[in-house]
Design a protein around this motif. Structure first.
Motif, PDB file in Angstrom:
ATOM      1  N   THR A 103      42.802  -6.179 -62.525  1.00 23.48           N
ATOM      2  CA  THR A 103      42.081  -5.578 -61.408  1.00 23.48           C
ATOM      3  C   THR A 103      42.471  -4.106 -61.333  1.00 23.48           C
ATOM      4  O   THR A 103      43.662  -3.772 -61.243  1.00 23.48           O
ATOM      5  N   MET A 104      41.487  -3.213 -61.383  1.00 24.01           N
ATOM      6  CA  MET A 104      41.721  -1.770 -61.475  1.00 24.01           C
ATOM      7  C   MET A 104      40.666  -1.038 -60.654  1.00 24.01           C
ATOM      8  O   MET A 104      39.682  -1.622 -60.206  1.00 24.01           O
ATOM      9  N   ARG A 105      40.882   0.272 -60.500  1.00 20.46           N
ATOM     10  CA  ARG A 105      39.853   1.138 -59.924  1.00 20.46           C
ATOM     11  C   ARG A 105      39.375   2.096 -61.018  1.00 20.46           C
ATOM     12  O   ARG A 105      40.168   2.565 -61.834  1.00 20.46           O
ATOM     13  N   PHE A 106      38.086   2.354 -61.033  1.00 24.34           N
ATOM     14  CA  PHE A 106      37.488   3.219 -62.042  1.00 24.34           C
ATOM     15  C   PHE A 106      36.756   4.388 -61.384  1.00 24.34           C
ATOM     16  O   PHE A 106      36.149   4.231 -60.318  1.00 24.34           O
ATOM     17  N   ALA A 107      36.842   5.547 -62.015  1.00 22.37           N
ATOM     18  CA  ALA A 107      35.982   6.676 -61.679  1.00 22.37           C
ATOM     19  C   ALA A 107      34.807   6.642 -62.655  1.00 22.37           C
ATOM     20  O   ALA A 107      35.011   6.492 -63.860  1.00 22.37           O
ATOM     21  N   PHE A 108      33.598   6.791 -62.148  1.00 21.40           N
ATOM     22  CA  PHE A 108      32.430   6.556 -62.993  1.00 21.40           C
ATOM     23  C   PHE A 108      31.235   7.379 -62.516  1.00 21.40           C
ATOM     24  O   PHE A 108      31.191   7.859 -61.378  1.00 21.40           O
ATOM     25  N   THR A 109      30.285   7.509 -63.413  1.00 18.94           N
ATOM     26  CA  THR A 109      28.971   8.072 -63.094  1.00 18.94           C
ATOM     27  C   THR A 109      27.936   7.016 -63.433  1.00 18.94           C
ATOM     28  O   THR A 109      27.876   6.561 -64.582  1.00 18.94           O
ATOM     29  N   GLU A 123      33.583  -6.462 -62.606  1.00 10.69           N
ATOM     30  CA  GLU A 123      33.128  -7.417 -61.585  1.00 10.69           C
ATOM     31  C   GLU A 123      33.749  -7.091 -60.230  1.00 10.69           C
ATOM     32  O   GLU A 123      34.974  -6.967 -60.097  1.00 10.69           O
ATOM     33  N   ASP A 124      32.885  -6.908 -59.247  1.00  8.69           N
ATOM     34  CA  ASP A 124      33.333  -6.812 -57.849  1.00  8.69           C
ATOM     35  C   ASP A 124      33.541  -8.240 -57.346  1.00  8.69           C
ATOM     36  O   ASP A 124      32.581  -8.969 -57.118  1.00  8.69           O
ATOM     37  N   GLU A 125      34.798  -8.637 -57.236  1.00 16.89           N
ATOM     38  CA  GLU A 125      35.097 -10.039 -56.920  1.00 16.89           C
ATOM     39  C   GLU A 125      34.702 -10.417 -55.504  1.00 16.89           C
ATOM     40  O   GLU A 125      34.547 -11.600 -55.195  1.00 16.89           O
ATOM     41  N   THR A 126      34.505  -9.428 -54.619  1.00 22.60           N
ATOM     42  CA  THR A 126      34.085  -9.733 -53.247  1.00 22.60           C
ATOM     43  C   THR A 126      32.645 -10.213 -53.213  1.00 22.60           C
ATOM     44  O   THR A 126      32.303 -11.171 -52.515  1.00 22.60           O
ATOM     45  N   THR A 127      31.785  -9.537 -53.976  1.00 17.97           N
ATOM     46  CA  THR A 127      30.361  -9.878 -53.956  1.00 17.97           C
ATOM     47  C   THR A 127      29.917 -10.625 -55.214  1.00 17.97           C
ATOM     48  O   THR A 127      28.818 -11.176 -55.246  1.00 17.97           O
ATOM     49  N   GLY A 128      30.741 -10.595 -56.263  1.00 19.69           N
ATOM     50  CA  GLY A 128      30.358 -11.213 -57.527  1.00 19.69           C
ATOM     51  C   GLY A 128      29.453 -10.340 -58.380  1.00 19.69           C
ATOM     52  O   GLY A 128      29.028 -10.763 -59.462  1.00 19.69           O
ATOM     53  N   THR A 129      29.156  -9.110 -57.929  1.00 21.93           N
ATOM     54  CA  THR A 129      28.282  -8.204 -58.684  1.00 21.93           C
ATOM     55  C   THR A 129      28.980  -7.727 -59.954  1.00 21.93           C
ATOM     56  O   THR A 129      30.138  -7.297 -59.910  1.00 21.93           O
ATOM     57  N   GLU A 171      27.847  16.361 -62.976  1.00 24.12           N
ATOM     58  CA  GLU A 171      27.335  15.047 -62.590  1.00 24.12           C
ATOM     59  C   GLU A 171      28.189  14.460 -61.476  1.00 24.12           C
ATOM     60  O   GLU A 171      29.413  14.605 -61.494  1.00 24.12           O
ATOM     61  N   PRO A 172      27.580  13.797 -60.493  1.00 23.61           N
ATOM     62  CA  PRO A 172      28.382  13.148 -59.451  1.00 23.61           C
ATOM     63  C   PRO A 172      29.303  12.094 -60.063  1.00 23.61           C
ATOM     64  O   PRO A 172      28.924  11.386 -60.998  1.00 23.61           O
ATOM     65  N   VAL A 173      30.514  12.032 -59.543  1.00 29.42           N
ATOM     66  CA  VAL A 173      31.496  11.047 -59.994  1.00 29.42           C
ATOM     67  C   VAL A 173      31.924  10.229 -58.772  1.00 29.42           C
ATOM     68  O   VAL A 173      32.279  10.794 -57.732  1.00 29.42           O
ATOM     69  N   PHE A 174      31.870   8.921 -58.916  1.00 28.27           N
ATOM     70  CA  PHE A 174      32.203   8.011 -57.822  1.00 28.27           C
ATOM     71  C   PHE A 174      33.421   7.170 -58.189  1.00 28.27           C
ATOM     72  O   PHE A 174      33.796   7.072 -59.366  1.00 28.27           O
ATOM     73  N   ALA A 175      34.029   6.597 -57.175  1.00 26.08           N
ATOM     74  CA  ALA A 175      35.165   5.713 -57.390  1.00 26.08           C
ATOM     75  C   ALA A 175      34.789   4.296 -56.971  1.00 26.08           C
ATOM     76  O   ALA A 175      34.107   4.099 -55.960  1.00 26.08           O
ATOM     77  N   THR A 176      35.215   3.314 -57.761  1.00 25.61           N
ATOM     78  CA  THR A 176      35.010   1.918 -57.374  1.00 25.61           C
ATOM     79  C   THR A 176      36.089   1.504 -56.379  1.00 25.61           C
ATOM     80  O   THR A 176      37.142   2.136 -56.274  1.00 25.61           O
ATOM     81  N   LYS A 177      35.818   0.449 -55.676  1.00 27.01           N
ATOM     82  CA  LYS A 177      36.888  -0.302 -55.023  1.00 27.01           C
ATOM     83  C   LYS A 177      37.599  -1.068 -56.145  1.00 27.01           C
ATOM     84  O   LYS A 177      37.158  -1.036 -57.291  1.00 27.01           O
ATOM     85  N   PRO A 178      38.705  -1.753 -55.890  1.00 23.24           N
ATOM     86  CA  PRO A 178      39.323  -2.544 -56.965  1.00 23.24           C
ATOM     87  C   PRO A 178      38.335  -3.559 -57.559  1.00 23.24           C
ATOM     88  O   PRO A 178      37.690  -4.320 -56.832  1.00 23.24           O
ATOM     89  N   VAL A 179      38.177  -3.530 -58.875  1.00 27.39           N
ATOM     90  CA  VAL A 179      37.270  -4.444 -59.567  1.00 27.39           C
ATOM     91  C   VAL A 179      37.999  -5.049 -60.764  1.00 27.39           C
ATOM     92  O   VAL A 179      38.985  -4.494 -61.258  1.00 27.39           O
ATOM     93  N   ARG A 211      34.831   7.468 -66.452  1.00 27.16           N
ATOM     94  CA  ARG A 211      35.494   8.771 -66.584  1.00 27.16           C
ATOM     95  C   ARG A 211      37.018   8.635 -66.593  1.00 27.16           C
ATOM     96  O   ARG A 211      37.708   9.394 -67.265  1.00 27.16           O
ATOM     97  N   ASP A 212      37.560   7.689 -65.800  1.00 24.60           N
ATOM     98  CA  ASP A 212      39.008   7.540 -65.670  1.00 24.60           C
ATOM     99  C   ASP A 212      39.275   6.220 -64.965  1.00 24.60           C
ATOM    100  O   ASP A 212      38.355   5.547 -64.487  1.00 24.60           O
ATOM    101  N   TRP A 213      40.558   5.846 -64.871  1.00 23.64           N
ATOM    102  CA  TRP A 213      40.913   4.594 -64.219  1.00 23.64           C
ATOM    103  C   TRP A 213      42.353   4.669 -63.722  1.00 23.64           C
ATOM    104  O   TRP A 213      43.171   5.449 -64.209  1.00 23.64           O
ATOM    105  N   ILE A 214      42.627   3.848 -62.713  1.00 21.32           N
ATOM    106  CA  ILE A 214      43.994   3.707 -62.201  1.00 21.32           C
ATOM    107  C   ILE A 214      44.222   2.228 -61.899  1.00 21.32           C
ATOM    108  O   ILE A 214      43.293   1.485 -61.592  1.00 21.32           O
ATOM    109  N   PHE A 215      45.475   1.804 -62.008  1.00 20.13           N
ATOM    110  CA  PHE A 215      45.818   0.411 -61.705  1.00 20.13           C
ATOM    111  C   PHE A 215      46.163   0.271 -60.226  1.00 20.13           C
ATOM    112  O   PHE A 215      46.611   1.211 -59.581  1.00 20.13           O
TER     113      PHE A 215
END
Length: 569
Positions: A542-548, A515-521, A487-495, A565-569
């Motif tokens: 505020t963290m970054r997440f790897a997700f599908t 929550e994406d604090e830049t857009t409020g999504t 499955e494709p795995v994507f990374a968030t910007k800091p959320v 799937r995973d996360w980093i601070f």
């Protein structure tokens, strides 16, 4: 456990990606994902997105298949009675069902034998061969087994039987002395290398369909069995397997097979629900597998070959109950095995043992332990039996070939077999300590003394504002997902973690709102079996997440959901 994040491909997609996307009528992101998986031209990408049956290889490309089909056709023409010997797992049961149903469509009755795991173990055995002969079998076909069963094949020959072996497991140095031996692994590398046992069986009936007298029958309705067995056997879902599974999933959706319809119903799906490979692998396949794991695979075969829904449904309900018991025992064994593994953290390779563990369940638990501690793991138990041997099942990590690892300690084993990532073994009880020490030494020699950190491959960084139903429907074009096509795995910007809650029977899963604090999504996400590491302490961080990203159709209302799937601070 925390992973090392790496891009799936270090290169970049070509400047022509937009033009390619337009030609394929998909977004440039889909082209980039395909490019990162080694597909470099529009033709390859189109065949991947639309894997049609006309793209299937010629059955003659499977090593030994033409000779196997001709031997069977000749034997039937001589008036011989055919019997098929399968295996007790999903691959073997579905392969047996494919052969029996094909010949039923051709107006022939086929005898069969599926070994009882508890009483006979894996593969062929001499008493079973003799029993089939006593029933009148004079033509013996194996599916998903036989490549290493030298003595039973020799006994069948002694009895005057014509023997055809079809298998997909790694062959040993000596092949059985059958009249024909068919195995994709006998070739020098080709388009059919990764076929499961049921895939080989399907290719065989395609060839037989042209050889046997009379009008050919439509074999496409058998593809639901092929998809079920292929997904369950965790082979690469690329090439020929992708074609078989993609088309088989369409047949599963229709659920014209009464047994498949009943299996979907007891798995809490609508009869005509559209299922992905993950849903098949996690919900339908375990109910078929449970029959063989707990002792009697005949129940599963009877379900798949049931003539009507009223006959199928009670069998499906029985398999569901067996699977619930299997899950209960699995959790008990997992609790004990994980506790034992915790005392062996210094070991690079884990060999765990308890005499009361169920031999049909230890393989599943070995997977869980290997995943948690990220090291090759073997579980052993002592089933009843006159031979007095410990029985074991192992699972590995991508960096370590388990079959090679067992070969390195073969002198202390009574027997072993399997693949790079999964294997079975047996040994005398007095050799357990030696196995534990030498296996650990071999893992250290191969991987080093320090435990490895798993790598998580990312397809792209993806902003929440770009996640919509159109994108998720495009991502579903990449199905079926599995080994070779993850499955494709994507990374968030800091959320920001806006909400944190636990769910599950024992609160073992985590539900988040990010929550994406830049857009409020804001988007919901679930982290399965991560409650012990993704704790309440992350709330508000505020963290970054790897997700599908997923389309969640719970209760029939589609919504966007993220699988963490995973996360980093």
């Amino acid at each position: 456990m925390p992973c090392i994040w790496k891009p799936r491909n270090e290169g970049t997609a070509p400047s022509s990606a937009s033009a390619m996307a337009e030609e394929l009528n998909v977004s440039p992101l889909i082209v980039e994902i395909l490019w990162n998986r080694g597909l470099t031209d529009v033709g390859e990408m189109d065949r991947f997105l639309s894997p049609l049956l006309r793209h299937m290889a010629n059955p003659a490309e499977v090593p030994g298949l033409t000779e196997a089909a001709e031997t069977i056709a000749r034997g039937l023409d001589e008036g011989r009675q055919l019997a098929v010997w399968g295996d007790y797992d999903v691959d073997g049961i579905t392969a047996t069902a494919v052969i029996k149903e094909f010949f039923a469509l051709r107006g022939r009755e086929v005898l069969h034998h599926l070994p009882n795991r508890m009483e006979e173990g894996y593969g062929m055995n001499v008493p079973g061969v003799e029993a089939l002969h006593a029933q009148g079998a004079t033509l013996l076909l194996t599916v998903d087994c036989g490549i290493s069963d030298l003595a039973p094949v020799a006994r069948a020959r002694e009895l005057g039987m014509t023997v055809v072996v079809t298998d997909h497991h790694l062959p040993g140095e000596t092949l059985p002395e059958a009249h024909a031996v068919c195995d994709p692994r006998l070739g020098e590398g080709g388009s059919c290398d990764d076929l499961a046992g049921v895939g080989v069986a399907f290719m065989l009936v395609v060839a037989l369909n042209r050889l046997l007298p009379g009008e050919p029958v439509d074999v496409r309705p058998l593809l639901d069995l092929v998809a079920l067995g292929t997904i369950a056997d965790i082979v690469r879902l690329t090439g020929q397997n992708r074609i078989l599974v993609k088309n088989g999933l369409l047949v599963i959706k229709e659920a014209r097979r009464p047994g498949m319809a009943a299996l979907k119903v007891v798995s809490d799906y609508a009869r005509q629900a559209e299922l992905g490979a993950g849903q098949i692998g996690f919900h339908l396949a375990p109910r078929i597998n449970a029959a063989g794991r707990m002792g009697d695979p005949e129940k599963a075969l009877n379900l798949l070959l049931a003539k009507d829904f009223d006959t199928a449904m009670p069998i499906a309900e029985e398999l569901d109950a067996i699977n619930m018991e299997r899950r209960r025992q699995e959790q008990e064994i997992a609790d004990e095995a994980l506790a034992q593994a915790e005392t062996m953290r210094r070991m690079a390779g884990l060999v765990l043992f308890a005499d009361h563990w169920h031999p049909g369940i230890i393989g599943i638990v070995a997977s869980r332990v290997a995943e948690k501690y990220y090291r090759p793991t073997m579980l052993l138990c002592a089933p009843d039996g006159p031979e007095g041997l410990l029985k074991g099942s192992g699972r590995s990590i991508p960096e370590f070939n388990l079959h090679d690892g067992l070969a390195s300690v073969a002198d202390v084993l009574a027997g072993f077999g399997g693949h790079a990532q999964a294997a079975g073994l047996s040994l005398k009880p007095e050799n357990l300590a030696v196995l534990r020490e030498r296996f650990n030494d071999h893992v250290i020699e191969t991987l080093g003394a320090e435990p490895l950190t798993p790598t998580l491959k990312l397809d792209h960084e993806l902003a929440f504002s770009n996640i919509n139903n159109t994108l998720l429907k495009e991502l579903e074009l990449l199905q079926p997902f599995g080994m070779g096509n993850p499955e494709p795995v994507f990374a968030t910007k800091p959320v920001r973690v806006a909400e944190h809650a636990l769910f599950g029977r024992e609160g073992e899963h985590v539900k988040l709102v990010l929550e994406d604090e830049t857009t409020g999504t804001k988007l919901p996400g679930k982290a399965w079996r991560m409650a012990d590491t993704l704790t309440r302490a992350v709330h508000g961080k505020t963290m970054r997440f790897a997700f599908t990203p997923k389309i969640d159709r719970f209760r029939g209302i589609p919504s966007i959901d993220l699988r963490i799937r995973d996360w980093i601070f």
